[in-house]
Design a protein around this motif. Structure first.
Motif, PDB file in Angstrom:
ATOM      1  N   ASN A  19     -14.543   4.926 -10.282  1.00  0.00           N
ATOM      2  CA  ASN A  19     -14.391   3.547  -9.803  1.00  0.00           C
ATOM      3  C   ASN A  19     -12.921   3.180  -9.683  1.00  0.00           C
ATOM      4  N   THR A  20     -12.127   3.563 -10.689  1.00  0.00           N
ATOM      5  CA  THR A  20     -10.683   3.329 -10.629  1.00  0.00           C
ATOM      6  C   THR A  20     -10.077   4.014  -9.409  1.00  0.00           C
ATOM      7  N   GLY A  21     -10.428   5.283  -9.219  1.00  0.00           N
ATOM      8  CA  GLY A  21      -9.881   6.049  -8.098  1.00  0.00           C
ATOM      9  C   GLY A  21     -10.219   5.443  -6.750  1.00  0.00           C
ATOM     10  N   LYS A  22     -11.472   5.023  -6.583  1.00  0.00           N
ATOM     11  CA  LYS A  22     -11.892   4.430  -5.309  1.00  0.00           C
ATOM     12  C   LYS A  22     -11.112   3.157  -5.000  1.00  0.00           C
ATOM     13  N   GLN A  23     -10.876   2.329  -6.037  1.00  0.00           N
ATOM     14  CA  GLN A  23     -10.174   1.077  -5.782  1.00  0.00           C
ATOM     15  C   GLN A  23      -8.672   1.295  -5.576  1.00  0.00           C
ATOM     16  N   ILE A  24      -8.128   2.327  -6.221  1.00  0.00           N
ATOM     17  CA  ILE A  24      -6.734   2.674  -5.943  1.00  0.00           C
ATOM     18  C   ILE A  24      -6.596   3.111  -4.480  1.00  0.00           C
ATOM     19  N   ILE A  25      -7.511   3.969  -4.031  1.00  0.00           N
ATOM     20  CA  ILE A  25      -7.490   4.440  -2.637  1.00  0.00           C
ATOM     21  C   ILE A  25      -7.615   3.267  -1.672  1.00  0.00           C
ATOM     22  N   GLU A  26      -8.501   2.335  -1.989  1.00  0.00           N
ATOM     23  CA  GLU A  26      -8.748   1.184  -1.121  1.00  0.00           C
ATOM     24  C   GLU A  26      -7.515   0.285  -1.014  1.00  0.00           C
ATOM     25  N   ASN A  27      -6.723   0.220  -2.085  1.00  0.00           N
ATOM     26  CA  ASN A  27      -5.611  -0.736  -2.119  1.00  0.00           C
ATOM     27  C   ASN A  27      -4.232  -0.134  -1.894  1.00  0.00           C
ATOM     28  N   LEU A  28      -4.133   1.185  -1.826  1.00  0.00           N
ATOM     29  CA  LEU A  28      -2.842   1.787  -1.488  1.00  0.00           C
ATOM     30  C   LEU A  28      -2.466   1.416  -0.052  1.00  0.00           C
ATOM     31  N   ASN A  29      -1.181   1.237   0.178  1.00  0.00           N
ATOM     32  CA  ASN A  29      -0.682   0.846   1.492  1.00  0.00           C
ATOM     33  C   ASN A  29      -0.856   1.998   2.489  1.00  0.00           C
ATOM     34  N   LYS A  30      -1.794   1.843   3.425  1.00  0.00           N
ATOM     35  CA  LYS A  30      -2.102   2.910   4.394  1.00  0.00           C
ATOM     36  C   LYS A  30      -0.957   3.128   5.383  1.00  0.00           C
ATOM     37  N   ASP A  31      -0.080   2.127   5.523  1.00  0.00           N
ATOM     38  CA  ASP A  31       1.062   2.295   6.424  1.00  0.00           C
ATOM     39  C   ASP A  31       2.155   3.163   5.797  1.00  0.00           C
ATOM     40  N   LYS A  32       2.162   3.254   4.473  1.00  0.00           N
ATOM     41  CA  LYS A  32       3.202   4.008   3.765  1.00  0.00           C
ATOM     42  C   LYS A  32       2.727   5.381   3.307  1.00  0.00           C
ATOM     43  N   TYR A  33       1.414   5.496   3.020  1.00  0.00           N
ATOM     44  CA  TYR A  33       0.923   6.710   2.371  1.00  0.00           C
ATOM     45  C   TYR A  33      -0.239   7.349   3.131  1.00  0.00           C
ATOM     46  N   GLU A  34      -0.186   8.663   3.162  1.00  0.00           N
ATOM     47  CA  GLU A  34      -1.357   9.444   3.599  1.00  0.00           C
ATOM     48  C   GLU A  34      -2.148   9.772   2.332  1.00  0.00           C
ATOM     49  N   ILE A  35      -3.334   9.224   2.210  1.00  0.00           N
ATOM     50  CA  ILE A  35      -4.079   9.282   0.957  1.00  0.00           C
ATOM     51  C   ILE A  35      -5.104  10.411   0.977  1.00  0.00           C
ATOM     52  N   VAL A  36      -5.085  11.214  -0.086  1.00  0.00           N
ATOM     53  CA  VAL A  36      -5.995  12.353  -0.218  1.00  0.00           C
ATOM     54  C   VAL A  36      -6.829  12.192  -1.500  1.00  0.00           C
ATOM     55  N   PRO A  37      -8.112  11.854  -1.394  1.00  0.00           N
ATOM     56  CA  PRO A  37      -8.962  11.764  -2.588  1.00  0.00           C
ATOM     57  C   PRO A  37      -9.197  13.148  -3.183  1.00  0.00           C
ATOM     58  N   ILE A  38      -9.067  13.268  -4.511  1.00  0.00           N
ATOM     59  CA  ILE A  38      -9.290  14.552  -5.198  1.00  0.00           C
ATOM     60  C   ILE A  38     -10.235  14.294  -6.367  1.00  0.00           C
ATOM     61  N   LEU A  39     -11.475  14.743  -6.238  1.00  0.00           N
ATOM     62  CA  LEU A  39     -12.478  14.534  -7.279  1.00  0.00           C
ATOM     63  C   LEU A  39     -12.543  15.760  -8.178  1.00  0.00           C
ATOM     64  N   ILE A  40     -12.310  15.560  -9.468  1.00  0.00           N
ATOM     65  CA  ILE A  40     -12.352  16.654 -10.439  1.00  0.00           C
ATOM     66  C   ILE A  40     -13.733  16.732 -11.071  1.00  0.00           C
ATOM     67  N   ASN A  41     -14.302  17.942 -11.082  1.00  0.00           N
ATOM     68  CA  ASN A  41     -15.580  18.178 -11.766  1.00  0.00           C
ATOM     69  C   ASN A  41     -15.440  19.163 -12.925  1.00  0.00           C
ATOM     70  N   ASN A  42     -14.365  19.943 -12.919  1.00  0.00           N
ATOM     71  CA  ASN A  42     -14.053  20.786 -14.077  1.00  0.00           C
ATOM     72  C   ASN A  42     -12.536  20.858 -14.216  1.00  0.00           C
ATOM     73  N   LYS A  43     -12.069  21.498 -15.264  1.00  0.00           N
ATOM     74  CA  LYS A  43     -10.655  21.421 -15.620  1.00  0.00           C
ATOM     75  C   LYS A  43      -9.697  21.947 -14.558  1.00  0.00           C
ATOM     76  N   TYR A  44     -10.129  22.909 -13.764  1.00  0.00           N
ATOM     77  CA  TYR A  44      -9.151  23.576 -12.914  1.00  0.00           C
ATOM     78  C   TYR A  44      -9.500  23.578 -11.429  1.00  0.00           C
ATOM     79  N   ASP A  45     -10.563  22.866 -11.032  1.00  0.00           N
ATOM     80  CA  ASP A  45     -10.957  22.924  -9.624  1.00  0.00           C
ATOM     81  C   ASP A  45     -10.038  22.132  -8.706  1.00  0.00           C
ATOM     82  N   PHE A  46      -9.059  21.417  -9.280  1.00  0.00           N
ATOM     83  CA  PHE A  46      -8.173  20.576  -8.466  1.00  0.00           C
ATOM     84  C   PHE A  46      -6.847  21.249  -8.144  1.00  0.00           C
TER      85      PHE A  46
END
Length: 298
Positions: A19-46
């Motif tokens: 939930n935190t991640g989704k709202q950060i993505i929603e509120n980051l300035n899209k004009d300044k940043y290219e946003i890449v969501p990264i969902l972690i399911n285990n310690k090293y998959d990211f």
């Protein structure tokens, strides 16, 4: 700039993190940043996902998020990230070590003991501290596995429950007072928030259910405000915090007790830190921008 937002994780707070991640993505300035969501399911998959990222915004909570391990991995990869470093994260995640540091620096904190086995609880110490008493995992957040115990039997039951989430349990003095939280951004104390939970303490439902607690910006009396700010900055310097953190406290009879330090506080629009920042004059998008800016300077 490309910003990866790491969320999810492996702790009991995964849902909160998403939930935190989704709202950060929603509120980051899209004009300044290219946003890449990264969902972690285990310690090293990211790891492969972040190697080419210019900056990582950490939206994790709990173990393998707030404890310094993911910060250490990102540092080894040479990837800049948001918030506190490895040492500060690890120290603040461990409530026992944090409280020892508070005590060594003359910062008041509720009395406590550490328990690792429900069959090896020294009830004489607990009886001396007095009931009711708080039982909670040593390394954890969102009040998961936390209870108020009113008897030896409830203490043992609470320890058994908390051991599902951690192998060390804090049994801590319950101080009935005014609960406040003090967000700090780049070494500056933001407006203080008073927390008045509907339940006996600020538990999981109080934190995340609609109407679970009354949270409002308050103006403390001058003497108390100065003490709170002094203690907040002492915590900031003692624990080598940087960029942003939130310090939870209880005020009772004009004494200020520090409960814990959150190095990755909740960052949804309704979370405590953004509420305080908004009162300071920063909307959510501007706050996220400041966190990135200060993190890159560090």
């Amino acid at each position: 700039m490309q910003v990866g937002v790491i969320m999810g994780g492996i702790s009991a707070e995964k849902e909160v993190s998403v939930n935190t991640g989704k709202q950060i993505i929603e509120n980051l300035n899209k004009d300044k940043y290219e946003i890449v969501p990264i969902l972690i399911n285990n310690k090293y998959d990211f790891i492969d996902s972040v190697k080419s990222i210019q900056f990582v915004f950490i939206a994790l909570h709990g173990k393998f998020g707030e404890d310094g391990r993911i910060q250490a991995i990102l540092e080894s990869l040479g990837v800049p990230y948001s918030g506190c470093g490895v040492l500060a994260s690890a120290l603040c995640m461990d409530k026992n070590l944090s409280k020892k540091l508070f005590a060594s620096e003359g910062i008041k904190t509720p009395k406590w003991i550490i328990v690792k086995d429900e069959n090896k609880i020294d009830y004489s110490i607990i009886d001396n501290i007095g009931y009711p008493i708080i039982v909670k995992p040593n390394s954890g957040g969102s009040s998961i596995g936390t209870i108020i115990a009113y008897s030896r039997e409830e203490v043992k039951d609470g320890v058994c429950e908390a051991l599902k989430y951690d192998n060390e349990i804090v049994i801590e003095e319950y101080i009935k007072g005014e609960e406040i939280t003090c967000p700090i951004l780049n070494g500056e104390v933001l407006p203080v928030i008073s927390i008045n939970p509907k339940s006996e303490f600020f538990n999981y439902s109080s934190k995340y259910d609609n109407g679970g607690a009354e949270e409002k910006i308050i103006e403390l009396p001058i003497a108390i405000r100065e003490k709170v700010e002094q203690i907040s900055l002492k915590c900031w310097n003692t624990f080598k915090l940087k960029v942003y953190a939130r310090i939870d406290m209880i005020i009772k009879d004009e004494e200020v007790y520090v409960l814990e330090i959150n190095t990755l506080p909740g960052m949804t629009e309704n979370s405590l830190f953004p509420k305080s920042a908004n009162a300071y004059g920063l909307n959510f998008s501007q706050l996220l921008d400041k966190i990135i800016q200060y993190s890159l300077i560090e």
